[in-house]
Design a protein around this motif. Structure first.
Motif, short mmCIF file in Angstrom:
data_model
loop_
_atom_site.label_atom_id
_atom_site.label_comp_id
_atom_site.label_asym_id
_atom_site.label_seq_id
_atom_site.Cartn_x
_atom_site.Cartn_y
_atom_site.Cartn_z
N THR A 272 -3.47 5.00 -2.28
CA THR A 272 -4.45 5.98 -1.81
C THR A 272 -4.02 7.35 -2.33
O THR A 272 -2.91 7.81 -2.02
N HIS B 183 0.84 -1.20 0.00
CA HIS B 183 0.00 0.00 0.00
C HIS B 183 0.88 1.26 0.00
O HIS B 183 1.83 1.35 0.78
N ASN C 105 -3.38 13.72 -4.86
CA ASN C 105 -3.84 13.73 -6.26
C ASN C 105 -3.32 14.94 -7.04
O ASN C 105 -3.78 15.20 -8.13
N ALA D 143 -4.81 7.71 6.55
CA ALA D 143 -4.72 6.79 5.41
C ALA D 143 -3.73 5.65 5.65
O ALA D 143 -3.72 4.65 4.92
N GLU E 158 -0.40 0.17 -9.79
CA GLU E 158 -1.71 -0.38 -9.39
C GLU E 158 -2.03 -1.61 -10.24
O GLU E 158 -2.57 -2.59 -9.75
N GLN F 252 -4.59 13.88 7.46
CA GLN F 252 -5.12 13.07 6.35
C GLN F 252 -4.20 11.88 6.06
O GLN F 252 -4.65 10.77 5.84
N ARG G 197 -2.07 2.34 6.78
CA ARG G 197 -2.59 1.01 7.12
C ARG G 197 -1.41 0.13 7.56
O ARG G 197 -0.25 0.50 7.35
N THR H 64 1.04 -0.33 4.74
CA THR H 64 1.58 0.84 4.00
C THR H 64 3.11 0.77 3.99
O THR H 64 3.74 0.70 5.05
N ILE I 9 0.77 5.69 -0.20
CA ILE I 9 -0.07 6.89 -0.04
C ILE I 9 0.56 8.05 -0.81
O ILE I 9 1.78 8.26 -0.73
N LEU J 288 -4.66 10.99 -1.93
CA LEU J 288 -5.36 11.90 -1.01
C LEU J 288 -5.80 13.18 -1.71
O LEU J 288 -5.04 13.75 -2.50
N GLU K 286 -1.64 -1.19 -4.08
CA GLU K 286 -2.84 -0.39 -3.79
C GLU K 286 -2.39 1.02 -3.44
O GLU K 286 -1.49 1.19 -2.60
#
Ligand code: PLP
Length: 393
Positions: free
Chosen positions: A118, A92, A97, A136, A111, A132, A138, A141, A94, A120, A116
């Motif tokens: 994220t 994962h 955008n 996010a 991906e 934030q 995990r 991560t 992070i 943000l 995976e």
């Protein structure tokens, strides 16, 4: 008059930088990997450039790896960390955008390979918060990658705070500092990032040379296979001329940083004030705080950014309507959409990016030309006719 106001796209080579490169294009042609004196000479020059980079970002020279550009540094940091640590930590990642395509497209490709990601969202000024990021995180991560400063609107992210939350969860942090290095203070010890990308052509070195800072003990897998250059991590015979240019440029860009930042900020403020005063119905997309000294991004409603650029060009002014890499693309900028601009407003945007080489006279010239262009284009626009009835000025 000719005004180059697209320094976020690229910069001209500084004459002192060119001087520093010349030996490598003439007598200093030895391969730095060879052991005879001609090679050793080249190797010593390479080491000096590495020291210049290390001093500028406050790290050890052996934490600096030269690359071919910012894009390579970004790809290497992200893919390299993922490949080396994903099996232990997880898949994962992070990010935000509003990253540059060098980061976003890398992550989108990953991906498809089973990672995976994220992405943000940012607020209307283009900022993400450490909270934030923390929310996010995990257990799986492996990496957080957040740019130091945005290339389109100039927002500067709270990297130190992001690093604090990342460290609390034992997650690596990479930052794309391509727009930051040479323009604002960048200190990897103070921020605590694990990896940092930079690119020479954004601060008056030539194109085609960059660097990746990798904190000691952190091991991104190699992107390429080959020889033992860059301490076995980045193969390929070194671009010595480019690297000497990068070293000289980073030293010069950081020598009087505060003075230069004040100067460029004063040009930026003058440009923003003039635009807001002279052009009705425009929106400044550059945030009002935590921003790069030289970036001015403005949406001039009811006109097309592309037409504005062509007319600016006819008047000798170079600017851009989004990130240079994306121009030619008809979709509005992902950054402007991310800060909440409607498509039609995003389409009417233009970015000026100033540097120490720009002058007040140049800003005056832009201000003498831009309002007239905006008016001319609006006079041709049926949307403007309609808008005049509804807008409050
Ligand atoms: N990251 C950011 C924020 C940029 O602005 C750019 C270039 O525009 C890059 C990465 C890519 O750098 P380069 O052109 O050296 O590949």
């Amino acid at each position: 008059m000719f005004v180059y106001a697209d320094n976020a796209a690229t910069t001209r080579i500084d004459p002192d930088v060119l001087q520093a490169m010349m030996p490598a294009l003439q007598d200093l042609y030895g391969n730095p990997s060879t052991i005879y004196s001609k090679g050793r000479e080249a190797h010593e020059a390479l080491d000096r450039a590495r020291e210049q980079v290390a001093k500028a970002i406050n790290c050890r020279p052996n934490e600096v790896y030269f690359t071919s550009c910012g894009t390579e540094s970004d790809n290497w940091a992200i893919r390299g960390i993922a490949r080396h640590y994903a099996s232990k930590k997880g898949k994962h990642i992070i990010t935000t955008n509003i990253e540059h395509h060098a980061v976003l497209e890398t992550l989108k490709a990953m991906e498809k390979e089973g990672y995976e990601v994220t992405f943000l969202p940012v607020n209307e000024e283009g900022f993400v918060t450490a909270e934030q990021v923390e929310q996010a995180i995990r257990p799986d991560t492996v990496l957080i990658t957040v740019m130091t400063a945005n290339n389109e609107i100039g927002s500067i992210q709270p990297i130190e705070e992001i690093v604090k939350v990342a460290k609390a969860h034992n997650v690596f942090v990479h930052t794309d500092a391509v727009q930051a290095v040479g323009h604002i203070p960048v200190d990897v010890q103070a921020s605590g990032v694990d990896l940092l990308s930079l690119s020479g052509h954004k601060f008056h070195a030539p194109k085609g040379v960059g660097a990746l800072y990798v904190r000691r003990g952190v091991i991104p897998d190699n992107l390429m296979n080959g020889g033992g250059q860059e301490r076995n991590r980045r193969p390929g015979t070194e671009n010595l001329a480019g690297i000497l240019g990068l070293g000289a440029a980073i030293e010069k860009a950081t020598a009087n940083l505060e003075r230069d930042m004040n100067y460029v900020s004063s040009l930026r403020d003058k440009l923003i004030e003039g635009i807001v005063k002279e052009i009705p119905c425009c929106k400044i997309n550059t945030p009002s705080h935590d921003r790069l000294p030289g970036t001015v991004n403005v949406s001039i409603k009811y006109i097309e950014g592309e037409s504005m650029l062509l007319m600016l060009d006819m008047n000798g002014i170079c600017a851009t309507s989004g990130s240079a890499c994306a121009s030619g693309d008809l979709d509005p900028s992902h950054v402007l959409l991310a800060i909440g601009l409607p498509h039609e407003v995003a389409h009417g945007s233009v970015r000026f990016s100033l540097c120490t080489k720009n002058t007040e006279e140049e800003v005056d010239y832009i201000l003498s030309v831009l309002p007239k262009i905006a008016q001319r284009l609006r006079d041709m626009s049926p949307l403007w006719e309609e808008a005049k009835k509804n807008e409050t000025f």
